[in-house]
Every structure is written in structure tokens, then in C-alpha cells.
Design an enzyme around this catalytic site. Structure first.
Site, PDB file in Angstrom:
ATOM      1  CD  GLU A   1     -96.764 -60.681  -5.774  1.00 41.09           C
ATOM      2  OE1 GLU A   1     -95.659 -60.457  -6.309  1.00 41.09           O
ATOM      3  OE2 GLU A   1     -97.643 -61.413  -6.283  1.00 41.09           O
TER       4      GLU A   1
ATOM      5  NE  ARG B   1    -110.656 -63.436  -9.998  1.00 40.14           N
ATOM      6  CZ  ARG B   1    -109.570 -62.895 -10.556  1.00 40.14           C
ATOM      7  NH1 ARG B   1    -108.668 -63.660 -11.152  1.00 40.14           N
ATOM      8  NH2 ARG B   1    -109.384 -61.593 -10.500  1.00 40.14           N
TER       9      ARG B   1
ATOM     10  CE  LYS C   1    -102.460 -57.778  -6.683  1.00 38.00           C
ATOM     11  NZ  LYS C   1    -101.658 -57.758  -5.423  1.00 38.00           N
TER      12      LYS C   1
END
Length: 557
Positions: free
Chosen positions: A35, A261, A271
Site C-alpha cells: 500500500e 512476518r 508503518k
């Protein structure tokens, strides 16, 4: 079968089994779908290496770069450009397969209409807070919306009016009609579209309704012919919804596979939290060398080879864990040891005068550029009567095991001569400001014919030829191993000593013409790279990593 023999993992085993069965016409097609609402971090680098690496390792394999630009409020073209730069820098190529979710806005809208026409979606007038409060819990079912019983015809008309911009933000949403008592909360009539009157970075004001990620994700994969949709573990509970949408529409159905992850100690990987560090000016920007962003690592002097090696070494797991950041530093040291040019730089200078060396004389001494690379060649370095050494390399009253310079002791000057300290000069405060030595002219090159042993070897720089430089030393941005343990209080764990500026550093003259893509080992000080803030008038170097793990050394390991 794969073209090479990379480290196997459970994802590759799934792909191998699919190929063996002839699934997906024996195709392997992955994607990396960021994104564009921030800069990529080292966790994304792992995903990039995994997705593009899998595509590269199978005959005919492909990997798309697709931007999930479904939220115009948070997305910017700056982030799009930075992501493309990062993927290329890591060494991967999406060829002609650069896509955006916004490429499919009309198709996604048509699919949503099909869902409504099949009776699997409805327009809800409830606001976001009400929808959230009626969702239920893991122990209690949710409460059905009063709008759930609307007719298909009414839902079609309302959804078209949503698209036409006839309603304000938040006035209505389109929800999937699944099961408000489903044990998986993601399946309790999730929102598919919301109204958002905002300008999009690519489509401008063409749209005022935008798809939710869970809706767009699977359909984008389907449209692009993806075979294996590789996600991190937080999407595991979303997989039933991914499958439900594709099954109800009867379209191409990729397989979603989840992996753990990347989590590093002394680091935050959210983020949102990284953006807060930038917005609140705790760092100089997204590419601050202390940030775990790919651009931050690049500016600090990391190489794509080191990051790819790190991703390979940590492997692919099914359960989350925390990786020691020391392993990342180790991968960089290994890579830079092979490629970095060796030079001499004095970071905390102390002047040395060699009293018996001829005044005005300058010798050009031979120095190898990299003992690990015979093709790196050699260079000339000037030697003169006055040189700089590190302050820490001299001690007036030295203990027996101090093998550097002290009164009456002899050391080797790298590439030059043996010198013996004969005197010191102090200022009014009692601080040593100058050291006097004598040299042995028969030891040129740093060796003696008589075989006497000299344990200490010092780096140095000629005073008359030294380049002035600023050097920046970095430590972990956070002072504790798990900075996110306190939730939003992570800022209290910022390491106030994470950046040290050294303003009076002295460099050998070969560093006059350098570029930001050349790596150097400052002998005995670590690996360094030129910073982007540097200029001809002011050289600035960043320390990429030390020669050894200083924390392990401090702990006695």
C-alpha cells in the site's frame, strides 16, 4: 521443478506439489502488493525477496508489483516512487507487470454489483460505530442490521446512488451478507465498499466509493491470474473471506498462503509508528539511517546483497518470532569485508610529530585497497613529519597490556614505519595535545629486518594532506530490545544516543573524489559510506556497521 536449488520451505513445498499435480496449468505467478502509504521497511524486503525469489526460481515464473491504492486519504505518489526504487535496488524486476488496484476500480464495482444481484451483499445505513458495536464477540454472535432484509432491487439502486455521489461520507456502506453468528468475526457481514469523497492520486475525483482491502485483495489476485497469494500471518483469519468472495463470484481462485512476518529486536515495524517517528521529527525522515526502512538501510550503507542474504538466512516460518538484529549486521559485515576499499581515517585526532623525520619531506607509500580482493589494486598514501592518530591510541601511563602508543613504547604505523614515543605536550588544562616520536628509517613498509616484535599497529593520516570530514555514528534507535512492549508508549524507549556526530575527523586524501555507492572500511573503525548530505565543501560519512558486534563485546560474549 525449480531452475536452481534454493533453500526449501513450506511455501515452496506447496508450490512443488501444485506443479506435480498440474495445478494452474503448471504456472507459478506471485505478486508483491504494497500500500503506498509510507516507505517500505526491512519486513517488506523479506516479502519482496520471497515473492520475486520464488518467481525467479521456477521456470516461467512471474511476479507482479501491484500497489494497493484503495485509500486515497493516506496514499501519495512519493510513496509509489520510493517503493519502485526499493524493489529495483534490491535487484528485482517486475518487467511489464506494474499494476494498481485503481486499474481495477470499475471491474471491482461490477463484481460488487454481481454480489448484490446474487443476494450476497446489501447496503447498510448504520454508521461505522454501530456496525462495530453490533459485530459481537468471540463468545457472542453479532446483531443483524435492520437493512439486511432489503430487497435485491433496492440494494442495487442504493449502491448505484452511492457510486453517483448522492450520499455523504459514512452515510451508507455496502456489506457482504454472510453470517452474523460465524465463529470468525471477519465473516460477520464485512464492509465491502465505503463512501469517501476524496481525490485519488491516480483517478482524481472519478470515484467517491472505494473498496475495502479484503474485497479488493482476492479479486486483484484473480484478475491478474495469480496462482499463489503469499501473505503474512495477520491475514490467516481473513483467508475464509478471501475464499468466500471468489467462490460466490465463480472467478479464478488463487491460493492464499500465510507466513510469519519479520520482527527485529530494538526496532518497530509498524508503518503507522514509523510515520509517527517521521511526523514528530524524532528522525530526519523516512531515509534516516537509523530507520528500518529500505531507504534508511541504503543511506546507511547496506547493500542489496546483504539484505537478500539476510532474508535467505532467516528463512520462512509459520509462526511469528523475533530475529536478532545482530544477524542483519553480520550479513552486512560479510558482504562489505569482500567489497569495501580499505582506507585510513582518524575520527578523534591527536597530532604526532616525528622529530627525526626530515622537515618538508613527503613519501608516497604503497597501500593495498582490499586484501580480500586481489583485483582491487593498490594506492599511494602520503607520509610526512606530522601525522594524526586516534586519541584512544595513546596513553601516558599505560598498563602492561596496552599495546598502542605510550611513552617509551614502539608501535607500527600501518604501511609506514615503526615509531617510538619520546615526549608529550600538554595544554594549560593538562590535556595531551601533541605527541613526539622518533621513527626507524629501516622499517619502511612496517617491517624490520632484525625480527623484533611490535604488537601494536596504528592507522594514521598525514596532517598536511588530511581531508576534513564529519562522521555520523549510529546505534539502535531504541534503547530496549522490545520497544513496542508498551504499546503506544514506544516513543519513551527512543535511544537518545542513537546518533553521534564527529566534526573534526581527518581522512586520507584518496577519499577526495568519492560517491555514495562506494563502500569503505576505515581501518580499525568500521565500514563507512558517503552520506547524501555530503558536498565538495563538506564531506559527511555514515558508519554502516562496526567491525564486530560491539554489544556482544560489551556483554563479554
Amino acid at each position: 521443478m525449480s531452475q536452481s536449488e534454493p533453500n526449501t520451505n513450506f511455501i515452496r513445498e506447496i508450490i512443488d506439489a501444485d506443479l506435480e499435480m498440474g495445478k494452474n496449468e503448471k504456472r507459478v505467478h506471485t505478486r508483491f502488493p504494497p500500500e503506498p502509504n509510507g516507505y517500505l521497511h526491512i519486513g517488506h524486503a523479506k516479502s519482496i525477496c520471497l515473492n520475486f525469489g520464488i518467481a525467479n526460481d521456477y521456470a516461467g515464473g512471474k511476479c507482479n508489483l501491484r500497489f494497493d491504492d484503495t485509500n486515497p486519504v493516506k496514499e501519495e505518489e512519493e510513496y509509489v516512487n520510493s517503493i519502485k526504487e526499493d524493489v529495483k535496488w534490491l535487484g528485482f524486476d517486475w518487467e511489464d507487470r506494474l499494476y494498481f488496484a485503481s486499474d481495477y476500480f470499475h471491474k471491482l464495482y461490477e463484481y460488487a454489483l454481481q454480489l448484490v444481484e446474487k443476494g450476497y451483499a446489501y447496503v447498510d445505513d448504520q454508521d461505522a460505530e454501530t456496525i462495530k458495536s453490533t459485530r459481537g464477540t468471540l463468545k457472542e454472535p453479532g446483531i443483524e442490521s435492520p437493512c439486511r432484509s432489503r430487497s435485491i432491487e433496492e440494494n442495487i439502486q442504493l449502491f448505484k446512488k452511492m457510486k453517483a455521489g448522492e450520499f455523504e461520507n459514512g452515510a451508507k456502506v455496502l456489506r457482504a451478507k454472510i453470517d452474523m453468528a460465524h465463529p470468525n468475526l471477519n465473516m460477520r457481514d464485512p464492509v465491502v465498499y465505503r463512501i469517501l469523497h476524496a481525490s485519488h492520486h491516480r483517478t482524481g475525483n472519478d470515484w467517491c466509493i472505494y473498496p475495502m482491502y479484503d474485497w479488493a485483495h482476492g479479486l486483484e489476485d484473480s484478475i491478474e491470474g495469480i496462482t499463489h497469494s503469499i501473505c503474512t500471518l495477520e491475514f490467516e483469519d481473513h483467508r475464509p473471506l478471501y475464499d468466500w468472495f471468489l467462490e460466490k463470484l465463480g472467478v479464478h481462485h488463487p491460493q492464499q498462503i500465510e507466513f510469519a512476518r519479520l520482527n527485529l529486536n530494538y526496532t518497530v515495524m509498524s508503518k503507522r509508528k514509523l510515520k509517527r517517528l517521521v511526523d514528530d521529527r524524532h528522525v530526519s525522515g523516512w531515509d534516516d539511517p537509523r530507520m528500518p526502512t529500505i531507504s534508511g538501510f541504503r543511506r546507511r550503507g547496506f547493500t542489496p546483497e546483504a539484505i537478500r542474504k539476510f532474508a535467505d538466512r532467516i528463512g520462512v516460518a509459520k509462526r511469528d518470532g523475533i530475529i536478532d538484529i545482530a544477524l542483519l549486521d553480520h550479513c552486512l559485515r560479510e558482504d562489505l569485508n569482500r567489497r569495501a576499499l580499505r582506507v585510513m581515517a582518524v575520527l578523534d585526532p591527536l597530532k604526532v610529530v616525528i622529530k627525526n623525520y626530515p622537515e618538508g619531506q613527503v613519501e608516497e607509500l604503497d597501500a593495498e585497497n582490499n586484501p580480500e580482493d586481489e583485483n582491487a589494486g593498490a594506492r599511494k598514501i602520503p607520509f610526512s613529519r606530522e601525522i594524526y592518530i586516534e586519541k584512544s591510541d595513546f596513553m601516558e601511563d599505560a598498563p602492561k597490556k596496552f599495546f598502542r602508543l605510550s611513552l617509551g613504547r614502539e608501535v607500527r604505523l600501518k604501511h609506514a614505519y615503526y615509531v617510538t614515543c619520546t615526549d608529550i605536550v600538554k595544554n594549560d588544562s593538562g590535556e595531551i595535545v601533541e605527541v613526539h616520536c622518533e621513527y626507524d628509517a629501516a622499517t619502511k613498509g612496517g617491517w624490520s629486518d632484525d625480527g623484533r616484535k611490535v604488537k601494536g599497529t596504528l592507522h594514521w593520516v598525514s596532517v598536511d594532506h588530511a581531508l576534513d570530514s564529519e562522521v555520523r555514528l549510529f546505534d539502535h534507535l531504541f534503547s530496549v530490545e522490545h520497544p513496542e512492549a508498551g504499546g503506544d508508549d514506544f516513543l519513551k524507549n527512543i535511544n537518545k544516543d542513537s546518533l553521534t556526530y564527529l566534526y573534526d575527523c581527518k581522512l586520507e586524501p584518496s577519499l577526495k573524489d568519492v560517491s555514495t555507492d562506494t563502500h569503505y572500511q576505515f581501518l580499525r573503525n568500521g565500514y563507512f559510506v558517503l552520506d547524501k548530505d555530503s558536498s565538495l565543501q563538506k564531506l559527511i560519512f555514515n558508519r554502516s556497521v562496526g567491525l564486530r558486534d560491539s554489544r556482544k563485546k560489551k556483554s563479554g560474549q
